[in-house]
Design a protein around this motif. Structure first.
Motif, PDB file in Angstrom:
ATOM      1  N   ASP A  38       0.826  -1.203   0.000  1.00  0.00           N
ATOM      2  CA  ASP A  38       0.000   0.000   0.000  1.00  0.00           C
ATOM      3  C   ASP A  38       0.863   1.257   0.000  1.00  0.00           C
ATOM      4  N   THR A  39       1.648   1.422  -1.053  1.00  0.00           N
ATOM      5  CA  THR A  39       2.563   2.557  -1.114  1.00  0.00           C
ATOM      6  C   THR A  39       1.838   3.878  -1.145  1.00  0.00           C
ATOM      7  N   GLY A  40       0.623   3.900  -1.663  1.00  0.00           N
ATOM      8  CA  GLY A  40      -0.095   5.159  -1.804  1.00  0.00           C
ATOM      9  C   GLY A  40      -1.085   5.427  -0.695  1.00  0.00           C
ATOM     10  N   ALA A  41      -1.135   4.554   0.304  1.00  0.00           N
ATOM     11  CA  ALA A  41      -2.180   4.670   1.308  1.00  0.00           C
ATOM     12  C   ALA A  41      -1.876   5.724   2.367  1.00  0.00           C
ATOM     13  N   ALA A  42      -0.620   6.148   2.496  1.00  0.00           N
ATOM     14  CA  ALA A  42      -0.222   7.162   3.483  1.00  0.00           C
ATOM     15  C   ALA A  42      -0.713   6.794   4.884  1.00  0.00           C
ATOM     16  N   GLY A  43      -0.564   5.522   5.214  1.00  0.00           N
ATOM     17  CA  GLY A  43      -0.966   5.072   6.542  1.00  0.00           C
ATOM     18  C   GLY A  43      -2.442   4.761   6.681  1.00  0.00           C
ATOM     19  N   LYS A  44      -3.233   5.017   5.656  1.00  0.00           N
ATOM     20  CA  LYS A  44      -4.665   4.762   5.718  1.00  0.00           C
ATOM     21  C   LYS A  44      -4.975   3.356   5.207  1.00  0.00           C
ATOM     22  N   LYS A  45      -6.009   2.777   5.769  1.00  0.00           N
ATOM     23  CA  LYS A  45      -6.440   1.462   5.311  1.00  0.00           C
ATOM     24  C   LYS A  45      -7.141   1.600   3.968  1.00  0.00           C
ATOM     25  N   GLU A  64       4.209  -3.835 -15.039  1.00  0.00           N
ATOM     26  CA  GLU A  64       5.411  -4.641 -14.796  1.00  0.00           C
ATOM     27  C   GLU A  64       6.564  -3.659 -14.659  1.00  0.00           C
ATOM     28  N   TYR A  65       7.362  -3.795 -13.607  1.00  0.00           N
ATOM     29  CA  TYR A  65       8.269  -2.701 -13.274  1.00  0.00           C
ATOM     30  C   TYR A  65       9.482  -2.565 -14.179  1.00  0.00           C
ATOM     31  N   VAL A  94      -1.860  -3.590 -10.285  1.00  0.00           N
ATOM     32  CA  VAL A  94      -1.619  -5.026 -10.109  1.00  0.00           C
ATOM     33  C   VAL A  94      -0.338  -5.374 -10.852  1.00  0.00           C
ATOM     34  N   HIS A  95       0.680  -5.758 -10.098  1.00  0.00           N
ATOM     35  CA  HIS A  95       1.967  -6.076 -10.713  1.00  0.00           C
ATOM     36  C   HIS A  95       2.089  -7.571 -10.945  1.00  0.00           C
ATOM     37  N   PHE A  96       2.314  -7.933 -12.206  1.00  0.00           N
ATOM     38  CA  PHE A  96       2.586  -9.326 -12.576  1.00  0.00           C
ATOM     39  C   PHE A  96       3.892  -9.348 -13.353  1.00  0.00           C
ATOM     40  N   GLY A  97       4.836 -10.192 -12.954  1.00  0.00           N
ATOM     41  CA  GLY A  97       6.190 -10.147 -13.487  1.00  0.00           C
ATOM     42  C   GLY A  97       6.336 -10.775 -14.857  1.00  0.00           C
ATOM     43  N   GLU A  98       7.341 -10.286 -15.581  1.00  0.00           N
ATOM     44  CA  GLU A  98       7.739 -10.902 -16.851  1.00  0.00           C
ATOM     45  C   GLU A  98       8.941 -11.798 -16.630  1.00  0.00           C
ATOM     46  N   PHE A  99       9.981 -11.266 -15.989  1.00  0.00           N
ATOM     47  CA  PHE A  99      11.178 -12.029 -15.672  1.00  0.00           C
ATOM     48  C   PHE A  99      11.110 -12.479 -14.211  1.00  0.00           C
ATOM     49  N   PRO A 100      11.956 -13.446 -13.798  1.00  0.00           N
ATOM     50  CA  PRO A 100      11.887 -13.948 -12.420  1.00  0.00           C
ATOM     51  C   PRO A 100      11.947 -12.853 -11.361  1.00  0.00           C
ATOM     52  N   GLY A 102      10.535 -10.149 -11.255  1.00  0.00           N
ATOM     53  CA  GLY A 102       9.246  -9.504 -11.080  1.00  0.00           C
ATOM     54  C   GLY A 102       8.289 -10.258 -10.177  1.00  0.00           C
ATOM     55  N   PHE A 103       8.669 -11.449  -9.722  1.00  0.00           N
ATOM     56  CA  PHE A 103       7.821 -12.219  -8.826  1.00  0.00           C
ATOM     57  C   PHE A 103       8.292 -12.126  -7.384  1.00  0.00           C
ATOM     58  N   ASN A 104       9.258 -11.230  -7.137  1.00  0.00           N
ATOM     59  CA  ASN A 104       9.752 -10.963  -5.789  1.00  0.00           C
ATOM     60  C   ASN A 104       9.039  -9.712  -5.274  1.00  0.00           C
ATOM     61  N   ALA A 105       8.214  -9.864  -4.240  1.00  0.00           N
ATOM     62  CA  ALA A 105       7.412  -8.740  -3.753  1.00  0.00           C
ATOM     63  C   ALA A 105       8.286  -7.595  -3.254  1.00  0.00           C
ATOM     64  N   ASP A 106       9.475  -7.891  -2.726  1.00  0.00           N
ATOM     65  CA  ASP A 106      10.359  -6.817  -2.272  1.00  0.00           C
ATOM     66  C   ASP A 106      10.845  -5.971  -3.450  1.00  0.00           C
ATOM     67  N   ASN A 107      11.117  -6.604  -4.579  1.00  0.00           N
ATOM     68  CA  ASN A 107      11.506  -5.849  -5.773  1.00  0.00           C
ATOM     69  C   ASN A 107      10.368  -4.953  -6.242  1.00  0.00           C
ATOM     70  N   VAL A 108       9.150  -5.468  -6.180  1.00  0.00           N
ATOM     71  CA  VAL A 108       7.982  -4.679  -6.581  1.00  0.00           C
ATOM     72  C   VAL A 108       7.807  -3.506  -5.634  1.00  0.00           C
ATOM     73  N   ARG A 109       7.970  -3.743  -4.346  1.00  0.00           N
ATOM     74  CA  ARG A 109       7.831  -2.683  -3.344  1.00  0.00           C
ATOM     75  C   ARG A 109       8.854  -1.571  -3.600  1.00  0.00           C
ATOM     76  N   GLN A 110      10.089  -1.955  -3.873  1.00  0.00           N
ATOM     77  CA  GLN A 110      11.133  -0.969  -4.134  1.00  0.00           C
ATOM     78  C   GLN A 110      10.834  -0.177  -5.405  1.00  0.00           C
ATOM     79  N   ALA A 111      10.328  -0.865  -6.426  1.00  0.00           N
ATOM     80  CA  ALA A 111      10.006  -0.186  -7.681  1.00  0.00           C
ATOM     81  C   ALA A 111       8.860   0.799  -7.493  1.00  0.00           C
ATOM     82  N   ALA A 112       7.835   0.412  -6.740  1.00  0.00           N
ATOM     83  CA  ALA A 112       6.698   1.301  -6.499  1.00  0.00           C
ATOM     84  C   ALA A 112       7.152   2.572  -5.789  1.00  0.00           C
ATOM     85  N   ARG A 113       8.107   2.442  -4.884  1.00  0.00           N
ATOM     86  CA  ARG A 113       8.646   3.622  -4.207  1.00  0.00           C
ATOM     87  C   ARG A 113       9.480   4.462  -5.168  1.00  0.00           C
ATOM     88  N   ARG A 114      10.291   3.802  -5.988  1.00  0.00           N
ATOM     89  CA  ARG A 114      11.146   4.557  -6.919  1.00  0.00           C
ATOM     90  C   ARG A 114      10.312   5.360  -7.902  1.00  0.00           C
TER      91      ARG A 114
END
Length: 359
Positions: A38-45, A64-65, A94-100, A102-114
């Motif tokens: 929830d990168t955009g939630a700013a602490g809200k549910k 896909e990031y 909704v992030h769905f990976g192309e390469f391996p 992209g299936f790591n949630a930590d990589n997706v989290r970092q990309a969403a922040r970047r």
């Protein structure tokens, strides 16, 4: 645009297909096996179900990031979110990976922040949501009305004006004041006058679409191979020299003195790169037409020192290699200075695809 078939074969096409659903269809829910970021939630549910957005207009954006087609459209989605969120418009990415990677949630989290995406993201690490929506392309957008029905669908980069018009129509039913907000100006980055680029280039044997130009190309066991350059590659092909390990998702450098040469025609070049050991970044020297990439032609990730132009590869992501002053045909040489560099794919930009936030 990147497209996948039912056997997950990716294609790169420079058109967008869009249209109304023939009949109203209830939007599938988000599956429970996905990971919410929830990168955009700013602490809200925020709601983790489609039903939770009833009464609002929801855009489900499959992205896909490492996908340049998705990255180029982020600024457009951000404008819509800023203009219309207060009137009942939401986005769920909704992030769905192309390469391996992209299936790591930590990589997706970092990309969403970047990319500073201001809406909630769900990492579809098992592909369940992707399959529920029968998605086969990045980006892929499903517009859902306040009753939970899919009322519009656009697959691929582009088609943004028609999406915004539909968003405004849905919102205006309850908030006619949205009609006073200026819509985005029309744009078409795929007209022939923008330049027709090389198609997406896969270094690995990506479901039979690998672009290696060597006579000795892919092997079945994934073992390291000593490659010898057989002249210069044709457009959209990659010629290896030195030791590389070819696999489905890419090729991995096995020693110093390993080179990869790409011929392309475009204005810009991007590459999906990673390293086997994230704690050991790999320096990747870049030459264009036999010389270090010039400062005026360098992408935002390129650095310079006394040895020339280079990129330090540590994160698994898409890197910005070249941004030429003009559209043209070139030979791009990549020289990893250590083993363990993974080269996955190249994508390109034309003259009309330069004005976007490059992170």
């Amino acid at each position: 645009m990147r497209r996948i078939s039912t056997i997950f074969v990716c294609l790169f096409l420079a058109t967008a297909g869009y249209g109304k659903s023939e009949k109203l269809e209830k939007a599938p829910n988000f599956t429970s096996d996905a990971v919410w970021i929830d990168t955009g939630a700013a602490g809200k549910k925020v709601p983790h179900s489609v039903k939770g957005y009833r009464g609002r207009v929801l855009l489900v954006d499959f992205w896909e990031y490492t996908c340049i087609n998705c990255i180029r459209d982020f600024s457009i989605l951000k404008r819509w979110y800023a203009k219309y969120h207060r009137y009942g418009f939401d986005i769920v990415g909704v992030h769905f990976g192309e390469f391996p990677m992209g299936f790591n949630a930590d990589n997706v989290r970092q990309a969403a922040r970047r990319f500073q995406l201001p809406w909630p993201i769900v990492a579809d690490v098992h592909g369940s949501i992707w399959n529920e929506y029968k998605s086969n392309v990045w980006p892929n957008r499903y517009l859902i009305d306040p009753n939970g029905n899919i009322v519009f669908h656009v697959g691929g980069e582009g088609g943004n004006r028609v999406i915004e018009e539909k968003i405004r129509t849905l919102l205006a039913a309850a908030h006619p004041e949205v009609n006073k907000i200026p819509p985005d100006p029309p744009e078409n980055t795929f007209v022939p006058s923008c330049g027709i680029t090389t198609d997406e280039t896969y270094a690995g044997d990506w479901y039979g679409r690998g672009a290696l130009a060597n006579a000795k190309a892919y092997n079945d066991d994934g073992s390291a191979t000593d490659f010898h350059a057989d002249g210069e590659p044709q457009d959209g092909r990659v010629m290896l020299s030195g030791k590389w390990r070819p696999e489905q998702a890419g090729v991995t450098s096995g020693a110093s003195q390993s080179h990869a040469v790409l011929r392309y025609h475009a204005r810009s070049v991007y590459a999906v790169l990673s390293v086997e050991n994230p704690k050991k970044p790999v320096r990747l020297d870049l030459l264009q037409d036999g010389k270090p990439v010039a400062r005026e032609d360098a992408g935002v990730d390129v650095q310079f020192d006394a040895k020339g132009a280079y990129i330090e590869v540590s994160e698994p992501r898409m890197y910005y290699l070249v941004k030429n002053a003009t559209f043209g045909s070139h030979l791009l040489t990549l020289e990893p200075q250590h083993s363990g560099l993974d080269l996955h794919s190249f994508t390109y930009g034309n003259n009309c695809q330069q004005n976007f936030d490059q992170r």
